[in-house]
Write a protein that holds these residues in place. Structure first.
Motif, short mmCIF file in Angstrom:
data_model
loop_
_atom_site.label_atom_id
_atom_site.label_comp_id
_atom_site.label_asym_id
_atom_site.label_seq_id
_atom_site.Cartn_x
_atom_site.Cartn_y
_atom_site.Cartn_z
N GLY A 100 0.85 -1.18 0.00
CA GLY A 100 0.00 0.00 0.00
C GLY A 100 0.88 1.23 0.00
O GLY A 100 2.08 1.15 0.30
N LYS A 101 0.33 2.35 -0.36
CA LYS A 101 1.07 3.61 -0.35
C LYS A 101 1.06 4.18 1.06
O LYS A 101 0.02 4.22 1.72
N GLN A 102 2.23 4.65 1.50
CA GLN A 102 2.33 5.27 2.80
C GLN A 102 1.47 6.52 2.82
O GLN A 102 1.42 7.26 1.84
N ASP A 103 0.78 6.76 3.90
CA ASP A 103 -0.10 7.91 4.02
C ASP A 103 0.58 8.96 4.90
O ASP A 103 0.45 8.92 6.12
N PRO A 104 1.31 9.88 4.28
CA PRO A 104 2.04 10.86 5.09
C PRO A 104 1.10 11.88 5.71
O PRO A 104 -0.01 12.09 5.23
N SER A 105 1.56 12.50 6.77
CA SER A 105 0.75 13.55 7.39
C SER A 105 0.71 14.75 6.44
O SER A 105 1.54 14.88 5.54
N ALA A 106 -0.25 15.63 6.60
CA ALA A 106 -0.40 16.78 5.70
C ALA A 106 0.85 17.65 5.70
O ALA A 106 1.22 18.22 4.68
N ALA A 107 1.55 17.73 6.82
CA ALA A 107 2.73 18.59 6.91
C ALA A 107 3.87 18.09 6.03
O ALA A 107 4.70 18.88 5.58
N SER A 121 5.16 8.67 -2.13
CA SER A 121 5.31 7.54 -3.05
C SER A 121 5.92 6.31 -2.37
O SER A 121 6.14 5.30 -3.00
N LYS A 122 6.19 6.40 -1.09
CA LYS A 122 6.76 5.26 -0.36
C LYS A 122 5.72 4.16 -0.22
O LYS A 122 4.55 4.43 -0.05
N ASN A 123 6.18 2.92 -0.26
CA ASN A 123 5.28 1.78 -0.11
C ASN A 123 5.37 1.19 1.29
O ASN A 123 6.41 1.25 1.95
N VAL A 124 4.27 0.60 1.72
CA VAL A 124 4.19 -0.10 2.99
C VAL A 124 3.87 -1.56 2.66
O VAL A 124 2.91 -1.83 1.94
N TYR A 125 4.67 -2.49 3.17
CA TYR A 125 4.48 -3.92 2.90
C TYR A 125 4.07 -4.64 4.18
O TYR A 125 4.60 -4.36 5.25
N THR A 126 3.12 -5.55 4.05
CA THR A 126 2.76 -6.45 5.15
C THR A 126 2.60 -7.84 4.57
O THR A 126 2.43 -8.02 3.36
N TRP A 127 2.66 -8.84 5.43
CA TRP A 127 2.56 -10.22 4.99
C TRP A 127 1.83 -11.03 6.06
O TRP A 127 1.76 -10.63 7.21
N SER A 128 1.30 -12.16 5.62
CA SER A 128 0.51 -12.97 6.54
C SER A 128 0.47 -14.42 6.09
O SER A 128 0.68 -14.72 4.91
N LEU A 129 0.18 -15.29 7.03
CA LEU A 129 -0.04 -16.72 6.77
C LEU A 129 -1.50 -17.05 7.01
O LEU A 129 -2.17 -16.39 7.81
N GLY A 130 -1.98 -18.10 6.35
CA GLY A 130 -3.34 -18.54 6.57
C GLY A 130 -3.51 -20.01 6.25
O GLY A 130 -2.61 -20.64 5.67
#
Length: 158
Positions: A100-107, A121-130
């Motif tokens: 997902g795209k990082q959600d920076p603060s308005a400042a 434009s920075k990305n945020v990565y997460t991962w999971s098992l199921g």
């Protein structure tokens, strides 16, 4: 899938941002296949290796293959070879990686980081098992704090 008793399970690890998740597997997992997923957070490359005889073997192969995809630096520029294992799981489990795209603060919306890349434009990565693909996908998306989250990779180890 092989039937196992709770007494034979060894819970090795779990994911919470930045570390690797390793699925619960039998203490003696002979005959089980392993999948490992390596991620370069700098370049966004994901590489998975499946059907290996051990978590270590799968992990080493996934990291090596991921790092090979990153171009060699030219001069002082180039993406770092920062691939690391984020998931390792055995037969009967599924894994997913979301971005997902990082959600920076308005400042800092219009500010650039030290490398000159806009923070927005920075990305945020997460991962999971199921236990199935849907479970892994949904969990990876729900855990991601970014905007416009999507599944980057997902699969199951048979």
């Amino acid at each position: 899938m092989k039937a196992i008793s709770l007494a034979k399970l060894a819970l090795v690890g779990a994911v919470v941002g930045g570390s690797c998740a390793i699925a619960a597997v039998p203490a003696h997992a002979d005959g089980w296949n392993w999948t490992a997923v390596a991620l370069s957070q700098a370049s966004g490359f994901v590489n998975a290796v499946a059907d290996r005889s051990s978590a270590d073997d799968a992990s080493g192969a996934a990291v090596a293959a991921c790092n090979q995809r990153i171009p060699a630096p030219t001069g002082s520029f180039g993406a770092p070879h920062d691939c690391a294992t984020v998931l390792a799981f055995a037969s009967g489990k599924c894994g997913a990686v979301s971005v997902g795209k990082q959600d920076p603060s308005a400042a800092e919306s219009y500010a650039n980081d030290e490398a000159g890349v806009p923070r927005s434009s920075k990305n945020v990565y997460t991962w999971s098992l199921g236990n199935n693909l849907t479970e892994a996908d949904i969990d990876a998306v729900v855990k991601n704090p970014g905007r416009d989250v999507k599944i980057l990779w997902s699969d199951c180890q048979s």
